[in-house]
Design an enzyme around this catalytic site. Structure first.
Site, PDB file in Angstrom:
ATOM      1  N   ALA A   1      23.528  14.064  -1.672  1.00  0.00           N
ATOM      2  CA  ALA A   1      23.760  14.484  -0.285  1.00  0.00           C
ATOM      3  C   ALA A   1      22.471  15.036   0.341  1.00  0.00           C
ATOM      4  CB  ALA A   1      24.839  15.554  -0.238  1.00  0.00           C
ATOM      5  N   PRO A   2      22.293  14.815   1.646  1.00  0.00           N
ATOM      6  CA  PRO A   2      23.225  14.198   2.606  1.00  0.00           C
ATOM      7  C   PRO A   2      23.206  12.672   2.627  1.00  0.00           C
ATOM      8  CG  PRO A   2      21.286  14.979   3.766  1.00  0.00           C
ATOM      9  CD  PRO A   2      21.101  15.387   2.323  1.00  0.00           C
TER      10      PRO A   2
ATOM     11  N   LYS B   1      18.557   8.981   0.899  1.00  0.00           N
ATOM     12  CA  LYS B   1      18.030   7.996  -0.054  1.00  0.00           C
ATOM     13  C   LYS B   1      19.127   7.036  -0.511  1.00  0.00           C
ATOM     14  CE  LYS B   1      14.457  11.244  -1.289  1.00  0.00           C
ATOM     15  NZ  LYS B   1      15.082  12.404  -0.606  1.00  0.00           N
TER      16      LYS B   1
ATOM     17  N   GLU C   1      27.408  14.041  -5.941  1.00  0.00           N
ATOM     18  CA  GLU C   1      27.002  15.285  -5.268  1.00  0.00           C
ATOM     19  C   GLU C   1      27.971  16.387  -5.667  1.00  0.00           C
ATOM     20  OE1 GLU C   1      24.493  16.589  -3.307  1.00  0.00           O
ATOM     21  OE2 GLU C   1      25.705  18.401  -3.384  1.00  0.00           O
TER      22      GLU C   1
ATOM     23  N   ASP D   1      29.661  17.542 -10.642  1.00  0.00           N
ATOM     24  CA  ASP D   1      28.391  17.982 -11.209  1.00  0.00           C
ATOM     25  C   ASP D   1      27.839  16.841 -12.070  1.00  0.00           C
ATOM     26  OD1 ASP D   1      26.385  19.102 -12.802  1.00  0.00           O
ATOM     27  OD2 ASP D   1      27.312  21.087 -12.698  1.00  0.00           O
TER      28      ASP D   1
ATOM     29  N   ASP E   1      16.782  12.680  -7.410  1.00  0.00           N
ATOM     30  CA  ASP E   1      16.044  13.403  -6.358  1.00  0.00           C
ATOM     31  C   ASP E   1      16.504  14.853  -6.492  1.00  0.00           C
ATOM     32  OD1 ASP E   1      14.416  13.633  -4.041  1.00  0.00           O
ATOM     33  OD2 ASP E   1      16.212  13.640  -2.789  1.00  0.00           O
TER      34      ASP E   1
ATOM     35  N   CYS F   1      11.079  17.731  -3.683  1.00  0.00           N
ATOM     36  CA  CYS F   1      10.246  18.092  -2.525  1.00  0.00           C
ATOM     37  C   CYS F   1       9.520  19.402  -2.842  1.00  0.00           C
ATOM     38  CB  CYS F   1      11.045  18.151  -1.226  1.00  0.00           C
ATOM     39  SG  CYS F   1      12.419  19.279  -1.257  1.00  0.00           S
TER      40      CYS F   1
HETATM   41  N1  SAM Z   1      18.706  12.718  -2.150  1.00  0.00           N
HETATM   42  C1  SAM Z   1      19.209  13.477  -1.028  1.00  0.00           C
HETATM   43  C2  SAM Z   1      18.798  12.789   0.256  1.00  0.00           C
HETATM   44  O1  SAM Z   1      17.796  12.078   0.269  1.00  0.00           O
HETATM   45  O2  SAM Z   1      19.503  12.955   1.267  1.00  0.00           O
HETATM   46  C3  SAM Z   1      18.750  14.911  -1.083  1.00  0.00           C
HETATM   47  C4  SAM Z   1      19.161  15.594  -2.364  1.00  0.00           C
HETATM   48  S1  SAM Z   1      18.829  17.322  -2.405  1.00  0.00           S
HETATM   49  C5  SAM Z   1      17.153  17.357  -2.813  1.00  0.00           C
HETATM   50  C6  SAM Z   1      19.574  17.784  -3.913  1.00  0.00           C
HETATM   51  C7  SAM Z   1      21.099  17.742  -3.891  1.00  0.00           C
HETATM   52  O3  SAM Z   1      21.558  17.936  -5.233  1.00  0.00           O
HETATM   53  C8  SAM Z   1      21.774  18.829  -3.073  1.00  0.00           C
HETATM   54  O4  SAM Z   1      22.656  18.247  -2.151  1.00  0.00           O
HETATM   55  C9  SAM Z   1      22.553  19.645  -4.106  1.00  0.00           C
HETATM   56  O5  SAM Z   1      23.776  20.154  -3.613  1.00  0.00           O
HETATM   57  C10 SAM Z   1      22.791  18.616  -5.175  1.00  0.00           C
HETATM   58  N2  SAM Z   1      23.018  19.125  -6.556  1.00  0.00           N
HETATM   59  C11 SAM Z   1      22.468  20.211  -7.135  1.00  0.00           C
HETATM   60  N3  SAM Z   1      22.877  20.316  -8.422  1.00  0.00           N
HETATM   61  C12 SAM Z   1      23.684  19.243  -8.659  1.00  0.00           C
HETATM   62  C13 SAM Z   1      24.393  18.784  -9.798  1.00  0.00           C
HETATM   63  N4  SAM Z   1      24.360  19.462 -10.957  1.00  0.00           N
HETATM   64  N5  SAM Z   1      25.121  17.649  -9.688  1.00  0.00           N
HETATM   65  C14 SAM Z   1      25.178  16.962  -8.529  1.00  0.00           C
HETATM   66  N6  SAM Z   1      24.521  17.358  -7.399  1.00  0.00           N
HETATM   67  C15 SAM Z   1      23.776  18.478  -7.469  1.00  0.00           C
END
Ligand code: SAM
Length: 300
Positions: free
Chosen positions: A121-122, A125, A143, A170, A186, A237
Site C-alpha cells: 500500500a498504497p 509500485k 499489506e 502480515d 519495498d 526510501c
Molecule cells: N510499495 C508501496 C507503494 O509503492 O505504494 C509503498 C510501501 S511502504 C514503503 C511500506 C508498506 O509496508 C506500508 O504500507 C506498511 O503498512 C506496510 N507493512 C509494514 N510491515 C508490514 C508487514 N509485516 N506485512 C505487510 N505489510 C507491511
C-alpha cells in the site's frame, strides 16, 4: 540489542557516519527542496504519447524523463492541480516520485509470471508492475495495515489493475508453501531519503535499528517465498546503510542468494553504495532511495 550497530545518534550524525561531512551536508540540503510534481501514465489505460498530449491540451507543461517514457516532471503545478483533472479521476495517471518508479522497472514483470508485492500500500509500485506487464502478470499484493489496505484496493480499482490478488495480512506470516517467480520488497523504513526538514528529529539510531530488524525479517521471508533461480528487488526510501547494505549483508550471508548488479539509469543522481546496488541522492528532482536486485541461486 546492539550487534555493533549505532543505537544512539540523530539523523545528521547517522548521515555523517555513513557519508562524511561534505556529502551529508548536501543530503541535508536535499531535504529542504520542494520537488516538482511527477507522475506516471497508467499504460493499462492510456499510452504515454496520448497522456502527454492530453496533459498539453489541459494546459500543463512538463519535462520528459530520459529513462522512462511513461513518466513526466510537471512545471509550475501542484498535486491538487493534477487531482482535479479527468486523467487523474479516470486512473490514467498516478502521482509518484521518480525514485519510487525504479524498483518495478528493475523487476521487469512479464506475462504469466507470479509476482509478490510484499508490502504494497498504497499501491504505486503494484499498479506500475501491472502496467509494465500489460496486465498479464499474476500479482499478489500484501499489506498489513487495514486503512492502507483500503487505499490499495481503491487504487487497484481506479488504475484498472485487474489481475491482482490483494491480501490484508502480515507478510511475515504468509504460508511458506507459496512460491513466486519474482518478489518486490519495498520495505517499511525510516524514510531518511524523503523526510521533510521539520521531521528529521523523528529519525534517530534507535528507530533506524527497529526498522532494520523488521527489514531483515521481511527479507528472510521473501527469500523463502522466492522460487530457486527467481529474482527479487529490495528497496527502501532510506539512504542509511543500516537499512540497506547492512540488511543485505546480514540476510544474504550463507543463504543462497546474491546481489545482481544493476546499471543506474542515466541522469539519476547517486550516492556511493555497495557494489551493484543503487542509492539515489535526494536532490531538486529526486527523493533519496535505495534498491538492490537479488537472485536466489538454483539448488544443485
Ligand atoms: N510499495 C508501496 C507503494 O509503492 O505504494 C509503498 C510501501 S511502504 C514503503 C511500506 C508498506 O509496508 C506500508 O504500507 C506498511 O503498512 C506496510 N507493512 C509494514 N510491515 C508490514 C508487514 N509485516 N506485512 C505487510 N505489510 C507491511
Amino acid at each position: 540489542m546492539d550487534q555493533g550497530h549505532q543505537v544512539s545518534g540523530s539523523l545528521p550524525e547517522l548521515l555523517f557516519a555513513d557519508y562524511g561531512g561534505e556529502l551529508s551536508e548536501k543530503i541535508m540540503a536535499g531535504y529542504e527542496v520542494v520537488r516538482p510534481v511527477t507522475l506516471r501514465f497508467n499504460t493499462l489505460k492510456i499510452t504515454a504519447e496520448e497522456g502527454k498530449n492530453a496533459l498539453k491540451e489541459a494546459g500543463f507543461s512538463f519535462e520528459e524523463v530520459g529513462w522512462y517514457s511513461a513518466a513526466v516532471i510537471l512545471n509550475d503545478c501542484t498535486e491538487e492541480d493534477i487531482r482535479r483533472t479527468a486523467l487523474y479521476e479516470e486512473g490514467k495517471v498516478y502521482l509518484q516520485s521518480l525514485s519510487s518508479m525504479l524498483p518495478p522497472l528493475f523487476l521487469s514483470p512479464k506475462k504469466g509470471e507470479s509476482i509478490l508485492d510484499m508490502t504494497a500500500a498504497p499501491g504505486g509500485k503494484t499498479t506500475e508492475l501491472a502496467a509494465l506487464s500489460r496486465g498479464e502478470a499474476l500479482i499478489t499484493a500484501c499489506e498489513r495495515d487495514k486503512l492502507r489496505f483500503e487505499r490499495l484496493l481503491f487504487n487497484l480499482k481506479r488504475q484498472g489493475a485487474g489481475r491482482v490478488t490483494a491480501l490484508c495480512t502480515d507478510a511475515a506470516f504468509l504460508d511458506d508453501l507459496f512460491c513466486f517467480d519474482k518478489i518486490l520488497l519495498d520495505a517499511p523504513c525510516s524514510g531518511s531519503g524523503t523526510v521533510s526538514p521539520r521531521k528529521t528529529a523523528r529519525i534517530d539510531a534507535l528507530y533506524v535499528e527497529r526498522c532494520a530488524r523488521l527489514q531483515e525479517k521481511l527479507l528472510r521471508k521473501a527469500l523463502k517465498l522466492l522460487k530457486n533461480g527467481g529474482e527479487m528487488v529490495y528497496s527502501t526510501c532510506s539512504i542509511l546503510k543500516r537499512e540497506n547494505e547492512d540488511v543485505l549483508r546480514h540476510v544474504l550471508e550463507g543463504c543462497g542468494a546474491k546481489v545482481v548488479p544493476v546499471e543506474p539509469p542515466a541522469g539519476v543522481p547517486l550516492l556511493p553504495s555497495a557494489d551493484g546496488t543503487l542509492c539515489v541522492m535526494p536532490t531538486a528532482q529526486y527523493e533519496g532511495f535505495f534498491l538492490a536486485k537479488l537472485i536466489k541461486e538454483e539448488r544443485k
